[in-house]
Design an enzyme around this catalytic site. Structure first.
Site, short mmCIF file in Angstrom:
data_model
loop_
_atom_site.label_atom_id
_atom_site.label_comp_id
_atom_site.label_asym_id
_atom_site.label_seq_id
_atom_site.Cartn_x
_atom_site.Cartn_y
_atom_site.Cartn_z
CG HIS A 55 -1.72 1.22 1.36
ND1 HIS A 55 -2.84 1.47 0.59
CD2 HIS A 55 -1.55 2.30 2.13
CE1 HIS A 55 -3.31 2.66 0.90
NE2 HIS A 55 -2.56 3.18 1.85
CG LEU A 105 6.65 0.27 -1.90
CD1 LEU A 105 7.20 -1.10 -2.22
CD2 LEU A 105 7.71 1.33 -2.22
CG ASP A 142 6.74 17.45 21.27
OD1 ASP A 142 5.59 17.76 21.60
OD2 ASP A 142 7.04 16.30 20.86
N GLY A 181 6.37 11.10 5.92
CA GLY A 181 6.68 10.05 6.88
C GLY A 181 6.28 8.67 6.37
CB THR A 182 7.97 5.56 5.88
OG1 THR A 182 8.91 5.56 6.96
CG2 THR A 182 8.60 6.25 4.69
N GLY A 183 6.18 6.07 8.73
CA GLY A 183 5.66 5.33 9.88
C GLY A 183 6.61 4.24 10.34
CG LEU A 184 8.75 1.95 8.07
CD1 LEU A 184 9.56 1.63 6.83
CD2 LEU A 184 8.26 0.67 8.71
#
Ligand SMILES: Nc1ncnc2c1ncn2[C@@H]1O[C@H](COP(=O)(O)OP(=O)(O)OP(=O)(O)O)[C@@H](O)[C@H]1O
Ligand SMILES: [Mg+2]
Length: 354
Positions: free
Chosen positions: A124, A126, A277, A307-310
C-alpha cells in the site's frame, strides 16, 4: 488402563487425552486439565470437547483407525488460543482407543497474520507514490508535452514521490538488518554529548524552517557509552525530527541528557536521553502501538510530511539492541516526551521483553 500407560500420558509435555473404546475419557494429564477443566476421567468425550470438527475427527479415527489432524479453539474470555489436535488410534486392552494431543499454534498464526499485514502495508505504501509517478509520466507524454512550466512542476512532484519510495525501501532494509543483528551487542565506545550535539546542529535548519525552537540541555564534557554510533545517531535524528515535524510552528523542543545514575529498570548504571516537545501531543492509547511498523497517530498528516511510519519501529529495535528502554509519555494538548534509557556499558542483562 494399565498404570504404565497413564504415567506416559502424565509425562507428555502437551495436553493429552486418552479416550477408550466406550467413548469415555480414560486419562488426561495436568496440561489437558488446565485446558479443558477438572474431572475429565470417566466423562463422555462429546460432553468435554464439544467442537464439531474435533468430534468428527475423533469419531473418524475410532471408525477406521487412521490418524487425523484438526483444530481446537479455546478462549478464556480475553484471549483465543488455537491448537492443532492430533488424533491417533491406540490399542487398549479391551478395545480401540484414541489419543489426542494438543499443540498450541497461536504464535504461528499470529506470525502468519503479521507477515500478511506487513506485505499488505508495504504494498500500500509503495503503491501510492507509484500511482502518482505513473500518472505524471502519462501527463508529461500527453497533455503537458509542450508545456515547459508544467513539466518542471511535475518533475518536482515526481522527484518527491520517488524520494519517498527510496526512503521507504531504505527504512525497510535498515529494519531487516537491525533484526538480523539485534542479538549482537554493540562494542564501540562513543561520546554521547558530542554525538547529540552533532545531530542537533544537523537538524537546526529543519527546526528553523518549521519555526520550532530547539533547546539543548547537555552535560559539560564527554560522557562515554558503549554503543553503535550510526544507530544512536539514527535514534536521535528520528526522535528530534518527529518532535520538530509534529509540534508545529512556535513550539519548543528540548533535548536533554541526564548524567549517569543507577537505573532500576536496567539494573545497571545508565543515562537518560529525553526529547520533549510542546506540540499537540496525542491520546496515550496510541502509545503501545506507536513502535509498530507503519503505525501513525494521524496518518494523513504524517504522510503529508513524507513520513513512512517506520521511524519509531527503527528506534525501538536500536534501543533493544543496546539493551536500553524506550518510554513514551503524551496527552492531548500536553506535548510529548520520548525517553531513551541506555546502559553505560552494553553488558546489562535484559530482564523483560520491553
Ligand atoms: N513528538 C511527536 N508529537 C506528536 N506525534 C508524534 C510525535 N512523534 C511521533 N508522533 C506520531 O507517531 C507516528 C509514528 O512516528 P514514526 O517516527 O514511527 O513515523 P513517521 O514520522 O510517520 O515516519 P518516518 O519517521 O518513517 O519518517 C507519527 O506518524 C506521528 O503521528
Ligand atoms: Mg518519524
Amino acid at each position: 488402563m494399565k498404570a504404565e500407560a497413564r504415567d506416559l500420558i502424565d509425562a507428555m509435555p502437551l495436553p493429552a487425552v486418552l479416550i477408550r473404546w466406550d467413548e469415555r475419557i480414560d486419562a488426561a494429564n495436568a496440561e489437558a486439565t488446565a485446558l479443558l477443566g477438572e474431572g475429565l476421567a470417566g466423562r463422555h468425550f462429546i460432553t468435554v470437547l464439544r467442537q464439531p470438527v474435533l468430534l468428527d475427527a475423533i469419531e473418524g479415527t475410532f471408525r477406521d483407525g487412521t490418524p487425523r489432524k484438526t483444530r481446537y479453539l479455546s478462549t478464556d474470555g480475553r484471549q483465543d488460543t488455537a491448537f492443532d489436535v492430533a488424533c491417533r488410534a491406540v490399542a487398549l486392552e479391551k478395545g480401540p482407543g484414541v489419543l489426542l494431543t494438543f499443540a498450541d499454534v497461536t504464535h504461528l498464526e499470529q506470525a502468519g497474520q503479521m507477515r500478511r499485514d506487513f506485505v499488505a502495508n508495504v504494498s500500500h505504501e509503495l503503491r501510492t507514490p507509484l500511482t502518482a509517478l505513473l500518472g505524471f509520466i502519462e501527463t508529461l507524454r500527453g497533455p503537458a508535452r509542450e508545456d515547459a512550466a508544467a513539466r518542471e512542476r511535475f518533475l518536482g512532484i515526481m522527484e518527491t514521490e520517488a524520494e519517498r519510495m527510496e526512503r521507504l525501501v531504505g527504512d525497510l532494509l535498515s529494519l531487516s538488518r537491525l533484526e538480523a543483528e539485534e542479538r549482537v551487542r554493540p562494542t564501540e565506545p562513543l561520546d554521547l554529548p558530542e554525538l547529540m550535539s552533532s545531530v542537533l546542529n544537523g537538524l537546526a535548519p529543519l527546526a528553523e524552517e518549521a519555526g520550532v525552537s530547539l533547546v539543548r540541555d547537555l552535560p559539560e564534557g564527554p560522557l562515554e557509552v558503549v554503543g553503535d554510533s550510526d544507530q544512536l545517531r539514527q535514534v536521535m535524528v528520528n526522535l528530534v525530527e518527529n518532535a520538530v515535524k509534529y509540534s508545529g510552528r512556535g513550539a519548543q523542543v528540548t533535548v536533554r541528557l541526564s548524567p549517569p545514575t543507577y537505573q532500576p529498570r536496567l539494573r545497571a548504571e545508565g543515562v537518560e536521553i529525553e526529547v520533549t516537545d510542546t506540540g499537540p501531543g496525542f491520546d496515550p492509547l496510541h502509545i503501545p502501538r506507536l513502535t509498530e511498523r507503519f503505525y501513525r497517530v494521524d496518518s494523513h498528516r504524517s504522510r503529508e510530511m513524507g513520513g513512512t511510519g517506520l521511524g519509531l519501529a527503527i528506534v525501538k529495535h536500536i534501543v533493544n539492541r543496546h539493551r536500553g528502554r524506550l518510554r513514551i509519555e503524551s496527552a492531548p494538548g500536553k506535548g510529548s516526551t520520548f525517553r531513551v534509557i541506555l546502559p553505560l556499558r552494553a553488558t546489562a542483562a535484559r530482564s523483560d521483553g520491553a
